[in-house]
Design a protein around this motif. Structure first.
Motif, mmCIF file in Angstrom:
data_model
loop_
_atom_site.group_PDB
_atom_site.id
_atom_site.type_symbol
_atom_site.label_atom_id
_atom_site.label_comp_id
_atom_site.label_asym_id
_atom_site.label_seq_id
_atom_site.Cartn_x
_atom_site.Cartn_y
_atom_site.Cartn_z
ATOM 1 N N THR A 1 0.846 -1.198 0.000
ATOM 2 C CA THR A 1 0.000 0.000 0.000
ATOM 3 C C THR A 1 0.880 1.247 0.000
ATOM 4 O O THR A 1 2.107 1.176 0.166
ATOM 5 N N LEU A 2 0.209 2.398 -0.171
ATOM 6 C CA LEU A 2 0.939 3.666 -0.169
ATOM 7 C C LEU A 2 1.595 3.918 1.183
ATOM 8 O O LEU A 2 2.740 4.391 1.253
ATOM 9 N N ASN A 3 0.883 3.573 2.251
ATOM 10 C CA ASN A 3 1.459 3.777 3.590
ATOM 11 C C ASN A 3 2.706 2.912 3.781
ATOM 12 O O ASN A 3 3.703 3.348 4.372
ATOM 13 N N LYS A 4 2.651 1.669 3.270
ATOM 14 C CA LYS A 4 3.827 0.803 3.373
ATOM 15 C C LYS A 4 4.998 1.365 2.579
ATOM 16 O O LYS A 4 6.155 1.296 3.020
ATOM 17 N N LEU B 1 5.544 4.539 1.861
ATOM 18 C CA LEU B 1 6.080 5.699 2.590
ATOM 19 C C LEU B 1 6.930 5.238 3.777
ATOM 20 O O LEU B 1 8.016 5.770 4.040
ATOM 21 N N LEU B 2 6.424 4.233 4.512
ATOM 22 C CA LEU B 2 7.163 3.740 5.671
ATOM 23 C C LEU B 2 8.508 3.140 5.244
ATOM 24 O O LEU B 2 9.551 3.430 5.848
ATOM 25 N N VAL C 1 11.420 6.758 -1.435
ATOM 26 C CA VAL C 1 9.994 6.462 -1.676
ATOM 27 C C VAL C 1 9.746 6.337 -3.168
ATOM 28 O O VAL C 1 9.040 5.444 -3.640
ATOM 29 N N SER D 1 8.507 3.001 -5.052
ATOM 30 C CA SER D 1 7.226 3.121 -5.761
ATOM 31 C C SER D 1 7.384 2.719 -7.213
ATOM 32 O O SER D 1 6.529 2.041 -7.788
#
Length: 903
Positions: free
Chosen positions: A116-119, A121-122, A167, A171
Motif C-alpha cells: 500500500t501507499l502507507n507501506k 512511505l514507511l 519512496v 514506488s
C-alpha cells in the motif's frame, strides 16, 4: 548542544580546510550504489518466496546495506582535504549495521503480497533513515586535526532528498512490477535501483556539502596527505571478505537445492522403464539408471565411464551433434542388437557450449516385430492396392495407418513413410472424427467382418491442412493380428465445387429476384411467363396469373412524352435490345388498377433460356427521382435569385457609398466653378476699364475699380480655386479607380494578385460605412507574397467582413486589418479582420455561415453574405474561422494557399 554539530555565528569559516573531489571515484561510488540497489531488488524479486523468503531477504539486505556502506567510504576517499584524515575502525565497521537493518525492513515491505501507499512511505522513510544514520555515523568515524560542523539547512535537505528518492525508487519498482506490459522484472529492478542508487548518492554528496572541516588553530601548518591509508585498505579487504561470504552462502544454498532436485530426479529415473544415461561434454557416460542396466545386460561399473557413441549402432551422423529423437540399435555386450527409440537432449551454458547431455532409451523390439508382420500383410495386398484407380488407406485396430497406395499419396500430399504408423486422426477433419469412432464401435472386436454399408461422404485433410471432400467405401478385413479396415477414397472436389457453385448461383439469383424492389419479368413471343412480386406492386396487378394475361402494350399510355405512339417506340427499343444484347431507356408506364402513369427506367436484355430466345426486363419506378430533380431545379433557380438579390443589395450598398463619396468633391468643384465665374467677370471688368483709359491719363477710376473688386485677393485666390478643383477631380478619379480594382472587370478569373492592394481598394469603397464611427488600423506584412486567386471574389469577401465589422460597432471603435504569412506553414497566407464591436453570442457562432441566417432586423439583410463568403474561401481551397467574445469584439481569420494547383 546543537552547537557541537551545526554551524553557528561563532564559527570561524576562514579556518575551514580546502576541499576537492576525485571525479572518477565519485562516479565509481554512484555506480556501486546503483549496482547494489539493482542486485538486491532483482534478487529478492526473483528468489524471496516461500520458506526461503527471509534467507534471501537477509542476503539482499546485506548486499544493499554493504553497497550503501561501500558507496559512502569510496565517496569519502573521493573527498580530499588538505590535512591528514584517519578513521575509527570500530565506528567504521559498526556504521554498516543501520544500512543493513533499514534495507531488510524496506525489502521486506516491498516484496510483501500487498503493498500500500502507507507501506511504501514507511519503507522509504526507514530506508532513508538507515542511509542517513549510516552516513553520519560513518562521518563520526573521521579523525583529523580539526573540528566537524554541519550546515543545518543542507543537513535537513540531505535527509529530505534521501526520503523522497527512496519512496520514489520503491514506488517505481512496485508500479512497474505490476504493469502487464513489463515482461521482465529486470526492467523494474533497474529503474527502481537507479533511483534508489541516486537517493543514496544524493544524500551522501548533499551531506558532504553540509560538512565543514576547520582548523583547531588559525596558524596550524597545512600539509596535503594522500587520500589512501591503511584504514582504507582494511575497509576494502573487509568488503571483499563480506562479498565472498555472501557468495559462499548463496552457492551453498543453491548446492543444497540442486542436491534436493537431483534426489528427486534419481527417484523418478529409478521408477521408469526407460533406460537413462548422462554424459559429460566429451561423451563419456557419468550416470545411468537401473532400467538402462537391464537393457544392456551389464552392471553399472561396466557402463559408467564408457563412450556413449559405442553404445549405438547407426549410420545417423546426428548422434552427439544436437538434440534428436531417433530409432537405433543398442550394442549389447553379448553381441546382440536391441532396437530402441532414443530421445537425446543437451544442456548448454550461456555461451552455447555444451555442459552435459542425457538420453532416454525405449525398447521397441516388440513394435518392430509387429511392423514386420504388418509389412507381410501389406505385401499381400500391394498389387491390388496399386492397381485400383481409387486412393486406398488400410488401418489397424488401433487406428494406425498400415498401408497406403500411391494414389493416396497423390491425393493427400504425404509420402508413405510419413503416413505409415501414424494415427488416422492426421487425415480426418474435425467433423469426420465421428465416422471412425462409429467404425470402432461397430466392428472392432467382432468375430466376423461385416460391410459398413453404402458409400459415405466425409472430408479428409491433406498434409498442407487443406480439406478435400471424398466419397469413402469402408471394408473390414479380419486377420490373425486383428481387424483391419480398408478405406477406398474417391475425390469428389470437382463435383462438390460444381454443386456449390450451382447452389450459390441459384440462391443469389433467387434472392435478388425476390428481394429487389425493381420489377423483373421474362417474356417471349407468346407473352410474359415469369415475374417477381415487385412487378405486381409496380404495375398494379393482383396476381401473377393476371400479369401473364397482359401484353407489354397494356402497361403503356397511347403516347410517350415525346409525342410518338407507344407501340412504335416499343418496337424500336425491343429491336435494339435484340441487336445489342442489352438496351436501357426511360419509358412512361401505366398502372392496371388505377390507370395512373409513372416514369420508369427500363433495361431490356436478350438471353437464351431452354434453347429459345427470351427478353429479361427490369423496370425501376423513377417518379420520386423525377420529382426530386424538379425540386432541385426549383431550388437552384431560387438560389440564383437569392444570390442575385444579395448581389443587387451589395451593388446598392456600393452605389450609396460611392455616391456619397463622389458628392463631396463634386459639390465643392461646382461651388469653385461659380466663384471662378464671378472672378473672371471681375477680371474682365477691370481689363475693360484699363482699356477705356488707355488713351487718357485718368487712372484713378480704374484703381478705384480694382479696389472695389478686391483685385489683389482675386489674383491669389483664383489659383487656390483651381488647385482645389483639381484635387476634387483627383479624388473622383481615385474612387473610380478603386471601383475598377474592386470589380476587376475584364480581367481573367484566376490570376496572381496583391491582397493588400485589394484590401485598400475595398476599404476606400466602403469607407462611407466606416468613417463616422471606426478607426481603421492596418498591420500589413512587408513580405506578403502575391497569391493566385479570383481577386474580385476575394474583394467581395473583404467588403462583407468590413461592412459587418462596421455594423457590429454601435458608437465608436476600431477595426484592425492584419496580413501575414502563416507562422506554421509558409505556403499559405492569412488575413485577420478584428473589430471591437458587440461580439457574437456563442449560440450563434456555429450558424453564422449558414445560408439565410442573420441577426439583423427583417428587411435589412438576406443572411447570405457570410454564406457567400464561406463559399468563396472554400473555392480558393482556404478556410475561414471566427473567434468572438460578447462585449469585446470578433476576429475573422482567413487562410489561403499561395498557389492553386488546379486553377
Amino acid at each position: 548542544m546543537p552547537d557541537l554539530f551545526f554551524l553557528n555565528s561563532l564559527t570561524d569559516m576562514t579556518l575551514a580546510y580546502d576541499r576537492s573531489y576525485n571525479i572518477p571515484m565519485v562516479i565509481v561510488s554512484v555506480l556501486i550504489a546503483i549496482f547494489a540497489s539493482f542486485c538486491s531488488l532483482e534478487m529478492v524479486d526473483r528468489l524471496a518466496r516461500g520458506d526461503q523468503r527471509y534467507l534471501w531477504l537477509s542476503i539482499g539486505a546485506l548486499i544493499l546495506g554493504g553497497g550503501v556502506w561501500a558507496m559512502h567510504f569510496i565517496g569519502m576517499l573521493a573527498f580530499q582535504l588538505d590535512c591528514e584524515v584517519t578513521y575509527d575502525p570500530w565506528i567504521t565497521g559498526l556504521s554498516v549495521l543501520p544500512g543493513i537493518f533499514a534495507a531488510a525492513v524496506a525489502l521486506n515491505i516491498v516484496t510483501s503480497k500487498k503493498v500500500t501507499l502507507n507501506k511504501l512511505l514507511l519503507s522509504g522513510i526507514v530506508m532513508a533513515s538507515g542511509i542517513g544514520l549510516m552516513h553520519y555515523s560513518g562521518m563520526a568515524a573521521i579523525r583529523l586535526d580539526g573540528i566537524l560542523r554541519y550546515n543545518l539547512n543542507l543537513f535537513i535537505l540531505s535527509l529530505a532528498a534521501a526520503v523522497c528518492l527512496s519512496v520514489a525508487a520503491l514506488s517505481i519498482k512496485t508500479f512497474l512490477s505490476g504493469l502487464p506490459g513489463i515482461t521482465s522484472p529486470s526492467v523494474s529492478s533497474l529503474m527502481g535501483g537507479s533511483v534508489l542508487g541516486g537517493a543514496i548518492s544524493s544524500m551522501h554528496y548533499i551531506a558532504m556539502e553540509a560538512a565543514y572541516f576547520a582548523h583547531t588553530q588559525a596558524n596550524a601548518d597545512t600539509q596535503v596527505i594522500a587520500a589512501t591509508s591503511p584504514n582504507v585498505l582494511a575497509i576494502a579487504v573487509i568488503c571483499i571478505a563480506i562479498l565472498l561470504i555472501f557468495s559462499g552462502l548463496m552457492f551453498t544454498y543453491l548446492g543444497m537445492k540442486i542436491a534436493h532436485v537431483r534426489t528427486r530426479i534419481n527417484a523418478i529415473l529409478a521408477s521408469t522403464s526407460q533406460g537413462f544415461v548422462m554424459m559429460d561434454r566429451d561423451g563419456i557416460i557419468t550416470e545411468c539408471n537401473q532400467a538402462m542396466l537391464v537393457l544392456m545386460g551389464i552392471d553399472k561399473q561396466s557402463l559408467v565411464g564408457a563412450f556413449y557413441r559405442d553404445l549405438i549402432s547407426t549410420d545417423n551422423s546426428c548422434v552427439m551433434q544436437a538434440n534428436y529423437r531417433m530409432e537405433a540399435r543398442l550394442n549389447r555386450p553379448d553381441g546382440s542388437l536391441l532396437p530402441c527409440l532414443i530421445d537425446s537432449n543437451s544442456i548448454t551454458d550461456d555461451s552455447g557450449e555444451r555442459m552435459y547431455s542425457f538420453a532416454l532409451f525405449s525398447d521397441i523390439s516388440e513394435r518392430i516385430a509387429d511392423e514386420t508382420e504388418l509389412r507381410e500383410s501389406e505385401t499381400q495386398f500391394r498389387a491390388l492396392l496399386e492397381s485400383t484407380p481409387d486412393p486406398m488407406v488400410i488401418l489397424n485396430s488401433y487406428g494406425l495407418i498400415g498401408i497406403v497406395n500411391h494414389q493416396a499419396e497423390d491425393l493427400l500430399g504425404y509420402s508413405k513413410n510419413e503416413l505409415l504408423g501414424e494415427p488416422i486422426d492426421i487425415l480426418l477433419t474435425d467433423e469426420s472424427h465421428h465416422i471412425f469412432a462409429k467404425l470402432r464401435e461397430n466392428y472392432i472386436g467382432n468375430a466376423q467382418a461385416r460391410p459398413v454399408g453404402k458409400q459415405q461422404e466425409l472430408r479428409v485433410k491433406t498434409k498442407e491442412g487443406r480439406g478435400i471432400p471424398v466419397e469413402v467405401s469402408f471394408s473390414p478385413i479380419n486377420t490373425s493380428k486383428g481387424l483391419l479396415i480398408a478405406a477406398a477414397l474417391r475425390d469428389i472436389s470437382q463435383r462438390k465445387m460444381a454443386e456449390s457453385a450451382l447452389a450459390k448461383s441459384e440462391i443469389k439469383f433467387r434472392t435478388l429476384y425476390v428481394s429487389t424492389s425493381e420489377a423483373v419479368m421474362l417474356w417471349d413471343e407468346r407473352g410474359f411467363f415469369d415475374c417477381n412480386d415487385a412487378t405486381l406492386a409496380i404495375f398494379g396487378c393482383a396476381t401473377k396469373e393476371e400479369f401473364y394475361t397482359k401484353q407489354p402494350s397494356d402497361f403503356s399510355p397511347p403516347q410517350q412524352p415525346c409525342g410518338r405512339n407507344s407501340s412504335d417506340c416499343s418496337k424500336e427499343v425491343i429491336a435494339k435490345a435484340l441487336e445489342q444484347g442489352s438496351h436501357s431507356f426511360e419509358w412512361l408506364h401505366r398502372r392496371i388498377d388505377n390507370g395512373n402513369d409513372f416514369p420508369a427506367e427500363v433495361v431490356l436484355s436478350s438471353m437464351e433460356l431452354d434453347g429459345k430466345l427470351v427478353l429479361l426486363g427490369t423496370v425501376r419506378d423513377i417518379a420520386d427521382r423525377k420529382q426530386y430533380e424538379e425540386k432541385l431545379l426549383q431550388l437552384a433557380e431560387a438560389k440564383s435569385q437569392l444570390l442575385q438579390s444579395e448581389k443587387m443589395a451589395t451593388i446598392g450598398q456600393l452605389a450609396a457609398g460611392v455616391a456619397h463619396e463622389l458628392n463631396n468633391p463634386i459639390a465643392f468643384v461646382y461651388s469653385n466653378l461659380g466663384t471662378f465665374e464671378s472672378y473672371v467677370k471681375d477680371i474682365l471688368a477691370v481689363a475693360a476699364a484699363w482699356q477705356a483709359v488707355a488713351d487718357h491719363d485718368d487712372c484713378a477710376n480704374v484703381i478705384a475699380l480694382q479696389a472695389k473688386k478686391n483685385f489683389e485677393y482675386l489674383k491669389s485666390d483664383i489659383f487656390e480655386l483651381i488647385a482645389e478643383s483639381k484635387d476634387g477631380l483627383v479624388r473622383m478619379r481615385k474612387i473610380v479607380e478603386d471601383l475598377k480594382n474592386f470589380s476587376r472587370v475584364g480581367e481573367p478569373d484566376w490570376q496572381s494578385a496583391d491582397l493588400q492592394k485589394g484590401l485598400d481598394s475595398t476599404l476606400n469603397i466602403v469607407w462611407n460605412e466606416l468613417k463616422y464611427k471606426c478607426v481603421v488600423i492596418k498591420n500589413y506584412s512587408d513580405d506578403l507574397p502575391q497569391i493566385r486567386c479570383i481577386a474580385s471574389q476575394l474583394n467581395q469577401v473583404f467588403m462583407n467582413l468590413l461592412v459587418n465589422a462596421g455594423h457590429a460597432i454601435e458608437e465608436k471603435g476600431e477595426i484592425t486589418i492584419t496580413t501575414r504569412v502563416c507562422p506554421s506553414d509558409n505556403t499559405v497566407i492569412q488575413v485577420l479582420i478584428t473589430d471591437t464591436g458587440a461580439g457574437i453570442p456563442p449560440e450563434n457562432l456555429k450558424r453564422i455561415f449558414d445560408p439565410f441566417f442573420t441577426t439583423k432586423p427583417v428587411g435589412q439583410g438576406t443572411g447570405l453574405g457570410l454564406s457567400i463568403t464561406w463559399g468563396i474561401i472554400a473555392k480558393h481551397h482556404g478556410t475561414i474561422e471566427v473567434n468572438s467574445t460578447v462585449g469585446i469584439g470578433s476576429t475573422f481569420t482567413i487562410t489561403l494557399p499561395v498557389d492553386q494547383h488546379d486553377a
